[in-house]
Design an enzyme around this catalytic site. Sequence first.
Site, PDB file in Angstrom:
ATOM      1  N   TYR A   1       0.890  -1.124   0.032  1.00 36.79           N
ATOM      2  CA  TYR A   1      -0.088   0.103  -0.151  1.00 36.79           C
ATOM      3  C   TYR A   1       0.927   1.060   0.056  1.00 36.79           C
ATOM      4  CZ  TYR A   1      -3.317   3.647   1.650  1.00 36.79           C
ATOM      5  OH  TYR A   1      -3.805   4.730   2.099  1.00 36.79           O
TER       6      TYR A   1
ATOM      7  N   GLU B   1      -2.874   7.448  -4.583  1.00 35.12           N
ATOM      8  CA  GLU B   1      -2.775   6.045  -3.647  1.00 35.12           C
ATOM      9  C   GLU B   1      -2.650   4.860  -4.558  1.00 35.12           C
ATOM     10  OE1 GLU B   1      -5.786   4.835  -0.359  1.00 35.12           O
ATOM     11  OE2 GLU B   1      -6.315   3.297  -1.897  1.00 35.12           O
TER      12      GLU B   1
END
Length: 372
Positions: free
Chosen positions: A96, A184
């Site tokens: 992530y 992201e």
Amino acid sequence: MKLFEYQAKELFGEHGIPIPASTLIGGISELNKAIEEIGLPCVLKAQVLQGGRGKAGLVKLVSTKEEANVEAERILKVTGKKLLVEGAVLFEKEMYLAITVDPISGSALVMACLEGGIEIEEIARTKPDRIIKEKVDTSWGLMPFQASNVMYALGLDKNQAAEGSKILLKLYNLFVKNDTELVEINPLMILKDGTMIAADGKVNIDDNALYKHSRYSMTRDHFKNDMEYEAAQDGIPYIQFDGDIGLMVAGAGLANVVYDLVSYYGGTVANYLEFGGPNYHKAHKCMKMMLDSKPKCILIATFGTIARADVMAQGIVDAVRELKPDIPIVAVIRGTGEEEAQELLKSVGLNPLNDTEEAVKKAVELAGGGSQ
Ligand code: GDP
Ligand code: MN
């Protein structure tokens, strides 16, 4: 403004961040051609703005043409949106990686975690220490040593850390150049040979900077319902809820207070729109939208400062005369020009109150709710 995944990935590609090969399709008739281009196995990805598509069955790994057709048809039917056909990636780990704005320190904030993928929210809740955070002073920008620090803190080896740092620095460049509030990559897939590839992408551009990014424009797909879309055409913030009272409020802060008061007195909110600030001359349009949304009662609450209460009142008066609402309206209209505003409202039979709490209680009562 949130970008769709395919738009985010286009940006990734432009900034040198590796992405899988993909083709965007608008309907099932384009699927076979897309599969020929991309090859099998491939991943079918619904282009919706909500996260959690994997869990909702809207991201599907398929290995045959037949399976692809069945799944694509199903996903297209559920969403009615475009579909991204993307080459499947054989990965070892999912990272992530995100950059956002930290409103408290006024800096950019890098977040990274080696347990990325669809459970990242759960990790954030149960093992927050696994998420590595690095604040970035935006006047300096992200330094290469900071990017390396993040990657080593994750426990990556030298080669992987070098690869991850390169991608993070590119992502930071994208973050700044596009006036984003959030970028992201989840997952940034780590392959067996240590290379990395962005398998998903989120980019949110600051609405106030959209004028600099004319390649993007808000479409109906960016909104949850027709009302929110219609309001946005006029620059009116509008949020749909499912209760009884329609709130026409001057600004977001006051709206929060009024919303809480409505709940406190046992009522429920149907929707909320903002007609203060730059919208203070749009009361007519706002009132029309309120009536169209058919709440049980409308509560108008303002506190005019630069946004003059009398101008807002005039808009309400015009709207009441023209639209002849058949539901009760409670108004508490205060601030600059309030005496005149109150006179104006009285001229169409409204009985403006002076106290917000009193007005909320009355609206809750008129909407048939109330527990206190
Ligand atoms: P999201 O659920 O909306 O975040 O959609 P993602 O694109 O992140 O996909 C969800 C999950 O699908 C990923 O976290 C992976 O674990 C899994 N997945 C498995 N194989 C692949 C692949 O080849 N590509 C992609 N994008 N996801 C894959
Ligand atoms: Mn994802």
